[in-house]
Every structure is written in structure tokens, then in C-alpha cells.
Design a protein around this motif. Sequence first.
Motif, short mmCIF file in Angstrom:
data_model
loop_
_atom_site.label_atom_id
_atom_site.label_comp_id
_atom_site.label_asym_id
_atom_site.label_seq_id
_atom_site.Cartn_x
_atom_site.Cartn_y
_atom_site.Cartn_z
N GLN A 48 0.91 -1.31 0.14
CA GLN A 48 -0.14 0.13 -0.02
C GLN A 48 0.89 1.20 0.07
O GLN A 48 0.53 2.23 -0.62
CB GLN A 48 -1.00 0.04 1.28
CG GLN A 48 -2.04 1.13 1.00
CD GLN A 48 -2.92 0.93 -0.20
OE1 GLN A 48 -3.56 -0.03 -0.26
NE2 GLN A 48 -3.03 1.97 -0.94
N VAL A 49 2.06 1.25 0.84
CA VAL A 49 3.06 2.44 0.74
C VAL A 49 3.41 2.72 -0.69
O VAL A 49 3.50 3.93 -1.12
CB VAL A 49 4.20 2.03 1.52
CG1 VAL A 49 5.08 3.16 1.38
CG2 VAL A 49 3.53 2.09 2.94
N GLU A 50 3.61 1.89 -1.27
CA GLU A 50 4.05 1.76 -2.81
C GLU A 50 3.20 2.20 -3.66
O GLU A 50 3.34 3.15 -4.65
CB GLU A 50 4.81 0.53 -3.47
CG GLU A 50 6.01 -0.01 -2.82
CD GLU A 50 6.41 -1.31 -3.28
OE1 GLU A 50 5.80 -2.12 -3.90
OE2 GLU A 50 7.65 -1.72 -3.08
N ILE A 51 1.82 1.77 -3.54
CA ILE A 51 0.82 2.30 -4.36
C ILE A 51 0.61 3.57 -4.02
O ILE A 51 0.27 4.57 -4.96
CB ILE A 51 -0.60 1.38 -3.90
CG1 ILE A 51 -0.39 -0.10 -4.35
CG2 ILE A 51 -1.84 1.85 -4.57
CD1 ILE A 51 -1.55 -1.00 -4.01
N ASN A 52 0.63 3.97 -2.74
CA ASN A 52 0.27 5.47 -2.51
C ASN A 52 1.42 6.36 -2.91
O ASN A 52 1.16 7.66 -3.58
CB ASN A 52 0.34 5.76 -0.91
CG ASN A 52 -0.87 4.99 -0.29
OD1 ASN A 52 -1.96 4.63 -0.72
ND2 ASN A 52 -1.02 4.82 1.11
N GLN A 53 2.78 6.10 -3.04
CA GLN A 53 3.75 6.67 -3.64
C GLN A 53 3.59 6.85 -5.21
O GLN A 53 3.73 8.02 -5.73
CB GLN A 53 5.16 5.95 -3.11
CG GLN A 53 5.65 5.99 -1.81
CD GLN A 53 6.79 5.18 -1.39
OE1 GLN A 53 7.07 4.27 -2.26
NE2 GLN A 53 7.40 5.62 -0.62
N CYS A 54 3.24 5.70 -5.80
CA CYS A 54 2.81 5.62 -7.15
C CYS A 54 1.78 6.72 -7.76
O CYS A 54 2.02 7.49 -8.34
CB CYS A 54 2.72 4.42 -7.79
SG CYS A 54 4.02 3.51 -7.67
N ALA A 55 0.67 6.79 -6.67
CA ALA A 55 -0.59 7.66 -7.04
C ALA A 55 -0.08 9.03 -6.84
O ALA A 55 -0.61 9.93 -7.51
CB ALA A 55 -1.55 7.34 -5.84
N GLN A 56 0.94 9.46 -5.94
CA GLN A 56 1.60 10.79 -5.70
C GLN A 56 2.16 11.15 -7.07
O GLN A 56 2.08 12.28 -7.49
CB GLN A 56 2.29 10.90 -4.66
CG GLN A 56 2.84 12.24 -4.37
CD GLN A 56 3.55 12.36 -2.84
OE1 GLN A 56 3.83 11.50 -2.35
NE2 GLN A 56 3.75 13.55 -2.42
N ILE A 57 3.11 10.12 -7.30
CA ILE A 57 3.99 10.59 -8.65
C ILE A 57 2.99 10.88 -9.86
O ILE A 57 3.48 11.61 -10.47
CB ILE A 57 4.88 9.28 -8.80
CG1 ILE A 57 5.75 9.16 -7.59
CG2 ILE A 57 5.54 9.26 -10.28
CD1 ILE A 57 6.66 8.17 -7.91
N SER A 58 2.11 9.98 -9.80
CA SER A 58 0.85 9.91 -11.15
C SER A 58 0.29 11.42 -11.22
O SER A 58 0.07 12.08 -12.02
CB SER A 58 -0.14 9.20 -11.10
OG SER A 58 0.49 7.73 -11.51
N TYR A 59 -0.09 11.92 -10.09
CA TYR A 59 -0.47 13.18 -9.84
C TYR A 59 0.25 14.41 -10.05
O TYR A 59 0.10 15.24 -10.85
CB TYR A 59 -1.24 13.37 -8.23
CG TYR A 59 -1.38 14.83 -8.21
CD1 TYR A 59 -2.25 15.66 -8.64
CD2 TYR A 59 -0.63 15.50 -6.98
CE1 TYR A 59 -2.30 17.15 -8.47
CE2 TYR A 59 -0.52 16.79 -7.01
CZ TYR A 59 -1.57 17.54 -7.53
OH TYR A 59 -1.49 19.04 -7.37
N GLN A 60 1.39 14.19 -9.50
CA GLN A 60 2.53 15.24 -9.92
C GLN A 60 2.83 15.05 -11.33
O GLN A 60 2.90 16.58 -11.73
CB GLN A 60 3.98 14.95 -9.07
CG GLN A 60 3.77 15.06 -7.63
CD GLN A 60 4.84 14.40 -6.74
OE1 GLN A 60 5.84 13.55 -7.47
NE2 GLN A 60 4.89 14.94 -5.48
N ASN A 61 2.95 14.43 -12.04
CA ASN A 61 2.87 14.33 -13.31
C ASN A 61 1.83 15.11 -14.15
O ASN A 61 2.05 15.58 -15.14
CB ASN A 61 3.27 12.78 -14.22
CG ASN A 61 4.56 12.40 -13.75
OD1 ASN A 61 5.52 12.95 -13.30
ND2 ASN A 61 4.62 10.84 -13.64
#
Length: 140
Positions: A48-61
Motif C-alpha cells: 500500500q505504501v508503494e501504491i500510495n507513492q505511485c499515486a502521488q507520482i502520477s498526480y505530480q506528472n
Amino acid sequence: MNRFLPYFFSIIPLSSLSIGTLAMASPTQETSKIQLAQKLNCNNAQTQVEINQCAQISYQNADKKLNQVYQKLVPTLSSSSKKKLITAQQAWIKFRDASCEFERSQYEGGTIAPSIYFGCLEKTTQQRTQQLQEYLNSDR
């Protein structure tokens, strides 16, 4: 005395387990650096930590793309239109953030909450980017 030896030896493994668990529960600065150094694979996020980090990166992009389109649009506008766009964009940001906070609140306290929040930010930002792109492409 002999009847206490089995009890004594049964305690030793338990105590060593609890010490190991305590050591793992409180990561040192060294282990934090190692975890940060690992490459994040958003195509195969495992926790879940990785999923959360990836969601944040997607938003930043998505936010970077929004800003690129916005920066292309602004110079094409009259002074009056620029002011209106700035006002609209500021109101939109407040709306987006409040709306996504509401969406996240349904998962308050859960480990999925950050993923829900960043997913909402990404989706809403992509929609706004499309709107601004349409303004940029239209013949005004």
C-alpha cells in the motif's frame, strides 16, 4: 532444578524473537536510506505504501502537464482574459483540493486514503488540463 531447564530454554527463543521484532519495528536511519534507494516500480507496486507513492507520482506528472498547458495558454490571452483565467484557476484549485479532501475523508484513518486522495487529484487535474487545452486549441 532440572524441571526449570525446559522452561528456561523455551523462554530464550521467545525473547530473541521479541528483540528481533523490536529491532525491525523501529528502522534506523540506515535502513530508511536503503529503502529510499530502492527503485519504485509503479507497474508492479506490491504494498500500500508503494501504491500510495505511485499515486502521488502520477498526480505530480498530471500537475506538471497542467502547468505546461496553462503556461502556453496565458500568453495567448488579452490582459482582461488573463486576469479572469487566474481567478478561475485559483477557484478551481480550491474546489479540486476540497473535493478530493471530501473523497479521501470516506477512508479516513485507512492506509488507502492517500491513494484515493492522489487519484482524485490526478483525475481532476487531467480534466482541467483537457479544458485548458481546448481553450488553447480554439480560435478565439
